[in-house]
Design a protein around this motif. Structure first.
Motif, PDB file in Angstrom:
ATOM      1  N   LYS A  10       0.806  -0.976   0.083  1.00 31.34           N
ATOM      2  CA  LYS A  10      -0.088   0.140   0.045  1.00 31.34           C
ATOM      3  C   LYS A  10       0.852   1.082  -0.067  1.00 31.34           C
ATOM      4  N   ALA A  11       1.931   1.217   0.865  1.00 34.15           N
ATOM      5  CA  ALA A  11       2.826   2.305   0.760  1.00 34.15           C
ATOM      6  C   ALA A  11       3.523   2.445  -0.417  1.00 34.15           C
ATOM      7  N   GLN A  12       3.755   1.431  -1.236  1.00 35.55           N
ATOM      8  CA  GLN A  12       4.460   1.721  -2.308  1.00 35.55           C
ATOM      9  C   GLN A  12       3.460   2.461  -3.462  1.00 35.55           C
ATOM     10  N   THR A  13       2.202   2.246  -3.263  1.00 37.21           N
ATOM     11  CA  THR A  13       1.169   2.642  -4.152  1.00 37.21           C
ATOM     12  C   THR A  13       1.019   4.145  -3.772  1.00 37.21           C
ATOM     13  N   GLU A  14       0.943   4.303  -2.522  1.00 40.07           N
ATOM     14  CA  GLU A  14       0.757   5.802  -1.886  1.00 40.07           C
ATOM     15  C   GLU A  14       1.581   6.612  -2.252  1.00 40.07           C
ATOM     16  N   VAL A  15       3.071   6.262  -2.273  1.00 40.73           N
ATOM     17  CA  VAL A  15       4.195   7.216  -2.528  1.00 40.73           C
ATOM     18  C   VAL A  15       3.980   7.723  -3.983  1.00 40.73           C
ATOM     19  N   LYS A  16       3.345   7.231  -4.770  1.00 44.12           N
ATOM     20  CA  LYS A  16       3.083   7.470  -6.097  1.00 44.12           C
ATOM     21  C   LYS A  16       2.206   8.785  -6.586  1.00 44.12           C
ATOM     22  N   THR A  17       1.414   9.132  -5.337  1.00 50.35           N
ATOM     23  CA  THR A  17       0.580   9.977  -5.229  1.00 50.35           C
ATOM     24  C   THR A  17       0.821  11.338  -4.717  1.00 50.35           C
ATOM     25  N   LEU A  18       2.141  11.513  -4.366  1.00 53.14           N
ATOM     26  CA  LEU A  18       2.708  12.518  -3.745  1.00 53.14           C
ATOM     27  C   LEU A  18       2.751  13.702  -4.791  1.00 53.14           C
ATOM     28  N   THR A  19       2.172  14.838  -4.365  1.00 55.97           N
ATOM     29  CA  THR A  19       2.192  15.913  -5.465  1.00 55.97           C
ATOM     30  C   THR A  19       3.578  16.793  -5.668  1.00 55.97           C
ATOM     31  N   ASP A  71      12.053  -4.961   9.479  1.00 59.87           N
ATOM     32  CA  ASP A  71      12.396  -3.560   9.925  1.00 59.87           C
ATOM     33  C   ASP A  71      12.571  -2.535   8.803  1.00 59.87           C
ATOM     34  N   ALA A  72      13.033  -3.107   7.549  1.00 64.31           N
ATOM     35  CA  ALA A  72      13.143  -2.028   6.409  1.00 64.31           C
ATOM     36  C   ALA A  72      11.708  -1.774   5.825  1.00 64.31           C
ATOM     37  N   MET A  73      10.760  -2.708   5.815  1.00 65.89           N
ATOM     38  CA  MET A  73       9.553  -2.422   5.256  1.00 65.89           C
ATOM     39  C   MET A  73       8.923  -1.468   6.147  1.00 65.89           C
ATOM     40  N   LYS A  74       9.045  -1.582   7.706  1.00 64.30           N
ATOM     41  CA  LYS A  74       8.455  -0.595   8.811  1.00 64.30           C
ATOM     42  C   LYS A  74       8.622   0.884   8.584  1.00 64.30           C
ATOM     43  N   LYS A  75      10.307   0.819   8.515  1.00 64.15           N
ATOM     44  CA  LYS A  75      10.795   2.067   8.166  1.00 64.15           C
ATOM     45  C   LYS A  75      10.307   2.603   6.847  1.00 64.15           C
ATOM     46  N   TYR A  76      10.177   2.056   5.688  1.00 65.11           N
ATOM     47  CA  TYR A  76       9.486   2.479   4.454  1.00 65.11           C
ATOM     48  C   TYR A  76       8.231   3.135   4.567  1.00 65.11           C
ATOM     49  N   ILE A  77       7.367   2.219   5.439  1.00 63.87           N
ATOM     50  CA  ILE A  77       5.816   2.759   5.584  1.00 63.87           C
ATOM     51  C   ILE A  77       5.972   3.883   6.252  1.00 63.87           C
ATOM     52  N   ASP A  78       6.658   3.955   7.206  1.00 57.96           N
ATOM     53  CA  ASP A  78       6.716   5.189   8.223  1.00 57.96           C
ATOM     54  C   ASP A  78       6.876   6.431   7.499  1.00 57.96           C
ATOM     55  N   LYS A  79       8.042   6.378   6.543  1.00 54.88           N
ATOM     56  CA  LYS A  79       8.618   7.485   5.895  1.00 54.88           C
ATOM     57  C   LYS A  79       7.396   7.683   4.843  1.00 54.88           C
ATOM     58  N   VAL A  80       6.975   6.909   4.346  1.00 58.74           N
ATOM     59  CA  VAL A  80       5.758   7.355   3.211  1.00 58.74           C
ATOM     60  C   VAL A  80       4.575   8.039   3.986  1.00 58.74           C
ATOM     61  N   ALA A  81       4.431   7.704   5.140  1.00 60.02           N
ATOM     62  CA  ALA A  81       3.210   8.209   6.053  1.00 60.02           C
ATOM     63  C   ALA A  81       3.494   9.657   6.184  1.00 60.02           C
ATOM     64  N   ALA A  82       4.785   9.676   6.592  1.00 60.73           N
ATOM     65  CA  ALA A  82       5.334  11.052   6.868  1.00 60.73           C
ATOM     66  C   ALA A  82       5.261  11.986   5.707  1.00 60.73           C
ATOM     67  N   LEU A  83       5.965  11.546   4.530  1.00 64.94           N
ATOM     68  CA  LEU A  83       6.078  12.236   3.115  1.00 64.94           C
ATOM     69  C   LEU A  83       4.439  12.390   2.881  1.00 64.94           C
ATOM     70  N   LEU A  84       3.619  11.862   3.222  1.00 61.22           N
ATOM     71  CA  LEU A  84       2.060  12.021   2.564  1.00 61.22           C
ATOM     72  C   LEU A  84       1.621  13.233   3.470  1.00 61.22           C
ATOM     73  N   LYS A  85       2.061  13.313   4.716  1.00 62.16           N
ATOM     74  CA  LYS A  85       1.534  14.592   5.324  1.00 62.16           C
ATOM     75  C   LYS A  85       2.176  15.897   4.978  1.00 62.16           C
ATOM     76  N   THR A  86       3.412  15.748   4.503  1.00 59.73           N
ATOM     77  CA  THR A  86       3.964  17.004   4.160  1.00 59.73           C
ATOM     78  C   THR A  86       4.036  17.393   2.626  1.00 59.73           C
ATOM     79  N   HIS A  87       3.759  16.404   1.915  1.00 62.69           N
ATOM     80  CA  HIS A  87       3.919  16.410   0.401  1.00 62.69           C
ATOM     81  C   HIS A  87       2.758  16.337  -0.581  1.00 62.69           C
ATOM     82  N   LYS A  88       1.582  16.578   0.226  1.00 60.14           N
ATOM     83  CA  LYS A  88       0.215  16.292  -0.560  1.00 60.14           C
ATOM     84  C   LYS A  88      -0.415  17.832  -0.769  1.00 60.14           C
TER      85      LYS A  88
END
Length: 88
Positions: A10-19, A71-88
Motif C-alpha cells: 500500500k505504501a508503494q502505491t501511496e508514494v506515487k500519489t505525492l504531489t 524492519d526495512a518495510m516498517k521504516k519505509y511505511i513510516d517514511k511514506v506516511a510522513a511524506l504524505l503529510k508534508t508533500h500532498k
C-alpha cells in the motif's frame, strides 16, 4: 507478517500519489529501504565514480546491510506516511 506486506504494498502505491517530489535524502531513504525489504543485503559491485546516481543508491542500500526485511518495510511505511503529510 501478511499485514506488514500488505501495508508495504500500500505504501508503494501511496508514494506515487505525492504531489511534490521528496528531496534527494528522502528518495535515497525510500530506495534503500525498499531494496533492503525486497532483495535483502546489497549485491553486485559499487558503480564507478562517473555514475553518481547509481553510486549514491548503492551506498544508501549498503548502509542497511544486515537490517531485517521486516524492519526495512516498517521504516519505509513510516517514511511514506510522513511524506504524505508534508508533500500532498
Amino acid at each position: 507478517m501478511a499485514d506488514l506486506k500488505a501495508d508495504f504494498a500500500k505504501a508503494q502505491t501511496e508514494v506515487k500519489t505525492l504531489t511534490k517530489r521528496p528531496g534527494n535524502d528522502d528518495m535515497l531513504f525510500l530506495y534503500a529501504h525498499y531494496k533492503q525489504a525486497a532483495d535483502g543485503d546489497v549485491k553486485g559491485s559499487r558503480p564507478g565514480m562517473l555514475d553518481m546516481v547509481g553510486r549514491a543508491k548503492y551506498d544508501a542500500w549498503a548502509k542497511l546491510k544486515g537490517v531485517k526485511a521486516d524492519d526495512a518495510m516498517k521504516k519505509y511505511i513510516d517514511k511514506v506516511a510522513a511524506l504524505l503529510k508534508t508533500h500532498k
